[in-house]
Design a protein around this motif. Structure first.
Motif, mmCIF file in Angstrom:
data_model
loop_
_atom_site.group_PDB
_atom_site.id
_atom_site.type_symbol
_atom_site.label_atom_id
_atom_site.label_comp_id
_atom_site.label_asym_id
_atom_site.label_seq_id
_atom_site.Cartn_x
_atom_site.Cartn_y
_atom_site.Cartn_z
ATOM 1 N N LEU A 82 40.906 -4.115 51.161
ATOM 2 C CA LEU A 82 39.844 -4.085 50.261
ATOM 3 C C LEU A 82 38.023 -4.090 51.868
ATOM 4 C CD1 LEU A 82 40.295 -5.091 47.322
ATOM 5 C CD2 LEU A 82 40.012 -3.169 47.780
ATOM 6 N N THR A 83 38.795 -4.413 52.795
ATOM 7 C CA THR A 83 37.048 -4.539 53.644
ATOM 8 C C THR A 83 36.665 -3.244 54.268
ATOM 9 O OG1 THR A 83 38.008 -5.663 55.080
ATOM 10 C CG2 THR A 83 37.371 -6.855 53.486
ATOM 11 N N THR A 84 38.055 -2.926 54.184
ATOM 12 C CA THR A 84 37.509 -1.357 54.965
ATOM 13 C C THR A 84 37.977 -0.017 54.672
ATOM 14 O OG1 THR A 84 40.244 -1.391 56.297
ATOM 15 C CG2 THR A 84 37.607 -2.860 56.998
ATOM 16 N N GLY A 85 39.088 0.064 53.635
ATOM 17 C CA GLY A 85 39.808 0.917 52.642
ATOM 18 C C GLY A 85 40.613 2.117 53.148
ATOM 19 N N ARG A 86 41.185 0.951 54.214
ATOM 20 C CA ARG A 86 42.317 1.513 55.563
ATOM 21 C C ARG A 86 44.003 1.031 55.079
ATOM 22 N NH1 ARG A 86 45.213 -0.360 60.058
ATOM 23 N NH2 ARG A 86 44.521 -2.202 59.531
ATOM 24 N N CYS A 87 44.624 2.176 54.805
ATOM 25 C CA CYS A 87 45.910 2.132 53.521
ATOM 26 C C CYS A 87 46.832 1.428 55.136
ATOM 27 C CB CYS A 87 46.676 3.367 54.033
ATOM 28 S SG CYS A 87 48.008 3.536 53.947
ATOM 29 N N LEU A 88 47.784 -0.178 54.737
ATOM 30 C CA LEU A 88 48.483 -0.644 56.033
ATOM 31 C C LEU A 88 49.679 0.149 55.954
ATOM 32 C CD1 LEU A 88 46.953 -3.964 54.623
ATOM 33 C CD2 LEU A 88 45.995 -2.458 56.306
ATOM 34 N N ASP A 89 50.104 1.011 55.070
ATOM 35 C CA ASP A 89 51.607 1.562 55.408
ATOM 36 C C ASP A 89 51.600 2.961 55.736
ATOM 37 O OD1 ASP A 89 52.378 -1.387 54.422
ATOM 38 O OD2 ASP A 89 51.582 0.435 52.210
ATOM 39 N N LEU A 90 50.429 3.347 55.849
ATOM 40 C CA LEU A 90 49.975 4.712 56.214
ATOM 41 C C LEU A 90 49.108 5.183 57.158
ATOM 42 C CD1 LEU A 90 51.274 7.161 52.319
ATOM 43 C CD2 LEU A 90 52.380 6.557 54.680
ATOM 44 N N PRO A 91 49.536 4.984 58.087
ATOM 45 C CA PRO A 91 48.001 5.269 59.287
ATOM 46 C C PRO A 91 47.615 7.276 58.889
ATOM 47 C CG PRO A 91 50.305 5.768 60.781
ATOM 48 C CD PRO A 91 50.789 5.417 59.084
ATOM 49 N N GLY A 92 46.211 6.804 59.017
ATOM 50 C CA GLY A 92 44.712 7.573 59.128
ATOM 51 C C GLY A 92 45.043 7.841 57.264
ATOM 52 N N VAL A 93 45.423 6.929 56.756
ATOM 53 C CA VAL A 93 45.173 6.881 55.197
ATOM 54 C C VAL A 93 44.136 5.920 54.696
ATOM 55 C CG1 VAL A 93 45.914 7.424 52.692
ATOM 56 C CG2 VAL A 93 47.281 8.330 54.268
ATOM 57 N N THR A 94 42.574 7.189 53.854
ATOM 58 C CA THR A 94 41.650 5.653 53.309
ATOM 59 C C THR A 94 41.450 5.849 52.343
ATOM 60 O OG1 THR A 94 40.229 7.498 54.401
ATOM 61 C CG2 THR A 94 40.633 5.597 55.932
ATOM 62 N N LEU A 95 40.662 4.948 51.677
ATOM 63 C CA LEU A 95 40.920 4.737 49.963
ATOM 64 C C LEU A 95 38.927 4.451 50.635
ATOM 65 C CD1 LEU A 95 40.905 4.045 46.825
ATOM 66 C CD2 LEU A 95 41.454 2.134 47.513
ATOM 67 N N ARG A 96 38.223 5.565 49.629
ATOM 68 C CA ARG A 96 36.897 5.138 49.861
ATOM 69 C C ARG A 96 36.365 4.332 49.482
ATOM 70 N NH1 ARG A 96 33.015 10.187 48.358
ATOM 71 N NH2 ARG A 96 33.610 9.627 46.311
ATOM 72 N N ARG A 97 35.474 3.525 49.874
ATOM 73 C CA ARG A 97 34.797 1.878 49.334
ATOM 74 C C ARG A 97 33.495 2.682 48.902
ATOM 75 N NH1 ARG A 97 33.876 -1.599 53.345
ATOM 76 N NH2 ARG A 97 33.340 0.328 54.780
ATOM 77 N N HIS A 98 32.383 1.916 48.312
ATOM 78 C CA HIS A 98 31.397 1.866 47.980
ATOM 79 C C HIS A 98 30.666 0.309 48.170
ATOM 80 C CE1 HIS A 98 32.144 6.035 46.294
ATOM 81 N NE2 HIS A 98 33.130 4.969 45.846
ATOM 82 N N ARG A 99 29.800 0.239 48.116
ATOM 83 C CA ARG A 99 28.643 -0.854 48.297
ATOM 84 C C ARG A 99 29.071 -1.212 47.108
ATOM 85 N NH1 ARG A 99 23.558 -0.287 51.905
ATOM 86 N NH2 ARG A 99 23.508 -2.376 51.046
ATOM 87 N N VAL A 100 28.718 -2.502 46.704
ATOM 88 C CA VAL A 100 28.600 -3.136 45.315
ATOM 89 C C VAL A 100 28.068 -4.128 45.562
ATOM 90 C CG1 VAL A 100 30.910 -4.662 45.979
ATOM 91 C CG2 VAL A 100 30.316 -3.801 43.144
ATOM 92 N N ARG A 101 27.442 -5.290 44.687
ATOM 93 C CA ARG A 101 26.557 -6.468 44.693
ATOM 94 C C ARG A 101 26.524 -6.842 43.223
ATOM 95 N NH1 ARG A 101 20.553 -4.348 46.139
ATOM 96 N NH2 ARG A 101 20.048 -3.403 44.201
ATOM 97 N N CYS A 102 26.076 -8.131 43.160
ATOM 98 C CA CYS A 102 25.580 -8.717 41.978
ATOM 99 C C CYS A 102 23.961 -8.582 41.776
ATOM 100 C CB CYS A 102 26.304 -9.159 42.058
ATOM 101 S SG CYS A 102 25.848 -10.621 40.136
ATOM 102 N N ARG A 103 23.236 -8.402 41.376
ATOM 103 C CA ARG A 103 21.705 -8.625 41.197
ATOM 104 C C ARG A 103 21.036 -8.469 39.765
ATOM 105 N NH1 ARG A 103 18.057 -3.731 42.529
ATOM 106 N NH2 ARG A 103 16.303 -4.987 42.164
ATOM 107 N N ASP A 104 20.151 -9.999 39.480
ATOM 108 C CA ASP A 104 20.181 -10.048 37.965
ATOM 109 C C ASP A 104 20.465 -9.810 37.420
ATOM 110 O OD1 ASP A 104 17.091 -9.828 39.203
ATOM 111 O OD2 ASP A 104 16.963 -7.673 39.123
ATOM 112 N N GLY A 105 21.896 -10.569 37.586
ATOM 113 C CA GLY A 105 22.921 -10.535 36.179
ATOM 114 C C GLY A 105 23.577 -9.650 35.985
ATOM 115 N N LEU A 106 23.497 -8.389 37.109
ATOM 116 C CA LEU A 106 24.321 -7.414 36.756
ATOM 117 C C LEU A 106 25.263 -6.665 38.091
ATOM 118 C CD1 LEU A 106 22.306 -4.901 34.657
ATOM 119 C CD2 LEU A 106 24.145 -5.960 33.570
#
Length: 115
Positions: A82-106
């Motif tokens: 979850l920190t890099t998006g890299r698949c640990l089972d299949l080389p070269g496969v990634t899951l696209r990550r997005h930035r996320v934060r909690c701000r002002d209760g949302l």
């Protein structure tokens, strides 16, 4: 590798709507995103399974390997860091990550799109 474009922050939900280690799907600027709250923090990834091609990652199984938070696809059980998006089972496969934060209760998500 392609450069990445980062869009603006989009409010999604209050943090208490995210159960620990359970995914929630959200539509952010027309993109299906899977949100997770784990002991390691908040994570946002594409809801699209890069191997199976279905929008199911929010239903994946949260876990860890060697202290690194992971997400297993509910389809074929490939495991992603979850920190890099890299698949640990299949080389070269990634899951696209997005930035996320909690701000002002949302929880807010900032999409990353490959150019």
């Amino acid at each position: 590798m392609s450069p990445t474009v980062t869009l603006g922050w989009t409010p999604v939900c209050p943090p208490d709507r995210l159960d620990l280690d359970r995914g929630v799907a959200a539509l952010v600027d027309g993109v299906q995103v899977a949100l997770f709250r784990t002991a390691a923090g908040l994570f946002a990834v594409d809801n699209l399974d890069p191997v199976g091609g279905a929008y199911v990652m929010s239903r994946g199984l949260v876990g860890s390997r060697g202290g690194v938070p992971t997400l297993a696809s509910p389809l074929h059980k490939q495991v992603y860091d979850l920190t890099t998006g890299r698949c640990l089972d299949l080389p070269g496969v990634t899951l696209r990550r997005h930035r996320v934060r909690c701000r002002d209760g949302l929880v807010e998500v900032r999409l990353r799109q490959e150019e």
